[in-house]
Scaffold this motif. Structure first.
Motif, PDB file in Angstrom:
ATOM      1  N   LYS A  77       0.804  -1.229   0.000  1.00 44.27           N
ATOM      2  CA  LYS A  77       0.000   0.000   0.000  1.00 44.27           C
ATOM      3  C   LYS A  77       0.833   1.274   0.000  1.00 44.27           C
ATOM      4  O   LYS A  77       0.305   2.360  -0.247  1.00 44.27           O
ATOM      5  CB  LYS A  77      -0.969   0.001   1.171  1.00 44.27           C
ATOM      6  CG  LYS A  77      -0.303  -0.081   2.537  1.00 44.27           C
ATOM      7  CD  LYS A  77      -1.358  -0.219   3.631  1.00 44.27           C
ATOM      8  CE  LYS A  77      -0.723  -0.366   5.012  1.00 44.27           C
ATOM      9  NZ  LYS A  77      -1.759  -0.548   6.062  1.00 44.27           N
ATOM     10  N   THR A  78       2.126   1.162   0.257  1.00 40.28           N
ATOM     11  CA  THR A  78       2.996   2.342   0.203  1.00 40.28           C
ATOM     12  C   THR A  78       3.488   2.626  -1.216  1.00 40.28           C
ATOM     13  O   THR A  78       4.145   3.645  -1.453  1.00 40.28           O
ATOM     14  CB  THR A  78       4.214   2.150   1.116  1.00 40.28           C
ATOM     15  OG1 THR A  78       4.926   0.965   0.727  1.00 40.28           O
ATOM     16  CG2 THR A  78       3.786   2.029   2.572  1.00 40.28           C
ATOM     17  N   ILE A  79       3.193   1.729  -2.154  1.00 42.60           N
ATOM     18  CA  ILE A  79       3.647   1.879  -3.542  1.00 42.60           C
ATOM     19  C   ILE A  79       2.550   2.551  -4.359  1.00 42.60           C
ATOM     20  O   ILE A  79       1.363   2.235  -4.207  1.00 42.60           O
ATOM     21  CB  ILE A  79       3.989   0.504  -4.152  1.00 42.60           C
ATOM     22  CG1 ILE A  79       5.106  -0.170  -3.360  1.00 42.60           C
ATOM     23  CG2 ILE A  79       4.411   0.654  -5.611  1.00 42.60           C
ATOM     24  CD1 ILE A  79       5.415  -1.574  -3.845  1.00 42.60           C
ATOM     25  N   GLY A  80       2.927   3.433  -5.240  1.00 41.72           N
ATOM     26  CA  GLY A  80       1.967   4.099  -6.098  1.00 41.72           C
ATOM     27  C   GLY A  80       1.183   3.118  -6.949  1.00 41.72           C
ATOM     28  O   GLY A  80       1.720   2.099  -7.401  1.00 41.72           O
ATOM     29  N   LEU A  81      -0.103   3.413  -7.153  1.00 43.12           N
ATOM     30  CA  LEU A  81      -0.994   2.581  -7.972  1.00 43.12           C
ATOM     31  C   LEU A  81      -1.134   1.164  -7.416  1.00 43.12           C
ATOM     32  O   LEU A  81      -1.315   0.200  -8.160  1.00 43.12           O
ATOM     33  CB  LEU A  81      -0.495   2.517  -9.428  1.00 43.12           C
ATOM     34  CG  LEU A  81      -0.273   3.868 -10.121  1.00 43.12           C
ATOM     35  CD1 LEU A  81       0.334   3.656 -11.505  1.00 43.12           C
ATOM     36  CD2 LEU A  81      -1.568   4.657 -10.216  1.00 43.12           C
ATOM     37  N   PHE A  82      -1.066   1.027  -6.096  1.00 40.57           N
ATOM     38  CA  PHE A  82      -1.020  -0.311  -5.505  1.00 40.57           C
ATOM     39  C   PHE A  82      -2.301  -1.105  -5.743  1.00 40.57           C
ATOM     40  O   PHE A  82      -2.262  -2.339  -5.823  1.00 40.57           O
ATOM     41  CB  PHE A  82      -0.691  -0.247  -4.004  1.00 40.57           C
ATOM     42  CG  PHE A  82      -1.809   0.253  -3.131  1.00 40.57           C
ATOM     43  CD1 PHE A  82      -2.695  -0.631  -2.529  1.00 40.57           C
ATOM     44  CD2 PHE A  82      -1.972   1.609  -2.888  1.00 40.57           C
ATOM     45  CE1 PHE A  82      -3.713  -0.188  -1.712  1.00 40.57           C
ATOM     46  CE2 PHE A  82      -2.988   2.071  -2.073  1.00 40.57           C
ATOM     47  CZ  PHE A  82      -3.865   1.177  -1.481  1.00 40.57           C
ATOM     48  N   ASN A  83      -3.433  -0.440  -5.863  1.00 39.60           N
ATOM     49  CA  ASN A  83      -4.676  -1.182  -6.107  1.00 39.60           C
ATOM     50  C   ASN A  83      -4.639  -1.907  -7.449  1.00 39.60           C
ATOM     51  O   ASN A  83      -4.934  -3.106  -7.542  1.00 39.60           O
ATOM     52  CB  ASN A  83      -5.881  -0.235  -6.056  1.00 39.60           C
ATOM     53  CG  ASN A  83      -6.251   0.166  -4.642  1.00 39.60           C
ATOM     54  OD1 ASN A  83      -6.341  -0.670  -3.748  1.00 39.60           O
ATOM     55  ND2 ASN A  83      -6.463   1.455  -4.434  1.00 39.60           N
ATOM     56  N   ALA A  84      -4.278  -1.182  -8.501  1.00 37.21           N
ATOM     57  CA  ALA A  84      -4.196  -1.782  -9.829  1.00 37.21           C
ATOM     58  C   ALA A  84      -3.093  -2.825  -9.895  1.00 37.21           C
ATOM     59  O   ALA A  84      -3.252  -3.889 -10.520  1.00 37.21           O
ATOM     60  CB  ALA A  84      -3.968  -0.702 -10.878  1.00 37.21           C
ATOM     61  N   LYS A  85      -1.981  -2.554  -9.245  1.00 40.35           N
ATOM     62  CA  LYS A  85      -0.858  -3.499  -9.267  1.00 40.35           C
ATOM     63  C   LYS A  85      -1.218  -4.784  -8.534  1.00 40.35           C
ATOM     64  O   LYS A  85      -0.843  -5.883  -8.978  1.00 40.35           O
ATOM     65  CB  LYS A  85       0.388  -2.851  -8.659  1.00 40.35           C
ATOM     66  CG  LYS A  85       0.969  -1.741  -9.531  1.00 40.35           C
ATOM     67  CD  LYS A  85       2.150  -1.060  -8.863  1.00 40.35           C
ATOM     68  CE  LYS A  85       2.712   0.053  -9.740  1.00 40.35           C
ATOM     69  NZ  LYS A  85       3.847   0.756  -9.113  1.00 40.35           N
TER      70      LYS A  85
END
Length: 235
Positions: A77-85
Motif C-alpha cells: 500500500k505504500t507503492i503508487g498505484l497499488f490497487n491496480a498493481k
C-alpha cells in the motif's frame, strides 16, 4: 558514437562495475516478476521496502493466490498505484498456476500476455532471470541513450532497437544494468554529474555540467532537461 567509441564506452563501465545487478530484491524468478511489475512508476527502494516482508512468506504464484488481493494490498500500500498493481499480480499468478505449472515463462512475447507485464517488464525478466540479451528501456536508459549519442531515438522502442543494433557482443547481456545504474547515479535527469563521469569525453552532451561550487561565467552552464529527447512516453 561510432563503433570504436561504443566499445570504449561499455569497456569503461564494465571495468568500473564488472558484475552489475538489479537493485530490486528478490529470491526467485516469480518474485523478480512481481517486483518488476510493482516498480512501474515507483522506485526500487520503495518496492524493496514493501516486498521484504511479502517475499518472506510468498515464494510461488500459488502462495500469492493464497494471500489474496486484500492481503497483498496490505503489503504494497505504500507503492503508487497499488490497487491496480495488486489486481494485476493476482491475475498473473492465476495464469501462471493454470497455464504454466507455476513457472515464469522465459519468452518475452509470452510474458507480455500476462496482466501488468509490458515490453519493458518482460525485457527485465528475461535479461535478469534468464540471462537473455534484452534491453529494457526505462526513463534512465532512454535519457542516457539520447543524451550521450549512444542510441538516440524519439520513442522507447526506437532506443531499444538502436541499442540492440549497436551494443557489441561482449557487453550485450549486462548493458541494461550498466546503463540504468549510470543514469540513476551519474547521468541524472536535471543535473548530470559530468565532472565525475568516466565516459564524459565520449558523450555528445553539451555543455558539460561543472562541479558544484564552480563560479558561473566560466564557459559551462548547468544542464537542463531536454523534454523531447530525454522523457520517454509512459510504458
Amino acid at each position: 558514437m561510432n563503433k570504436a567509441q561504443i566499445f570504449d564506452f561499455f569497456s569503461r563501465l564494465a571495468e568500473a562495475n564488472p558484475a552489475p545487478q538489479t537493485e530490486l530484491e528478490y529470491g526467485n524468478d516469480f518474485q523478480l516478476l512481481v517486483a518488476v511489475v510493482l516498480s512501474a512508476q515507483a522506485t526500487d527502494v520503495g518496492v524493496n521496502k514493501a516486498t521484504r516482508a511479502l517475499f518472506r512468506d510468498v515464494h510461488t504464484p500459488q502462495q500469492m493466490l493464497d494471500l489474496g488481493e486484500d492481503g497483498l494490498k496490505q503489503h504494497i500500500k505504500t507503492i503508487g498505484l497499488f490497487n491496480a498493481k495488486a489486481k494485476n499480480v493476482i491475475a498473473l499468478s492465476e495464469i501462471l498456476v493454470r497455464d504454466f505449472d507455476g513457472q515464469v515463462p522465459q519468452d518475452r512475447d509470452t510474458l507480455t500476455t500476462l496482466p501488468g507485464v509490458g515490453r519493458k517488464t518482460a525485457n527485465v525478466v528475461v535479461n535478469t532471470a534468464f540471462g537473455q540479451e534484452a534491453f529494457a528501456v526505462d526513463t534512465h536508459i532512454f535519457r542516457v541513450g539520447n543524451r550521450t549519442g549512444l542510441a538516440p531515438g524519439k520513442t522507447v522502442l526506437a532506443v531499444e532497437q538502436k541499442l540492440d543494433k549497436r551494443v557489441p557482443a561482449p557487453f550485450r547481456r549486462d548493458a541494461h544494468h550498466w546503463l540504468i545504474l549510470h543514469g540513476r547515479y551519474v547521468c541524472k535527469a536535471r543535473r548530470p554529474e559530468c565532472w565525475r563521469c568516466i565516459v564524459s569525453d565520449l558523450c555528445r552532451y553539451k555543455p558539460k555540467t561543472p562541479p558544484p561550487g564552480t563560479p558561473t561565467g566560466t564557459g559551462s552552464k548547468p544542464a537542463r532537461s531536454r523534454a523531447v529527447q530525454e522523457s520517454p512516453a509512459k510504458t
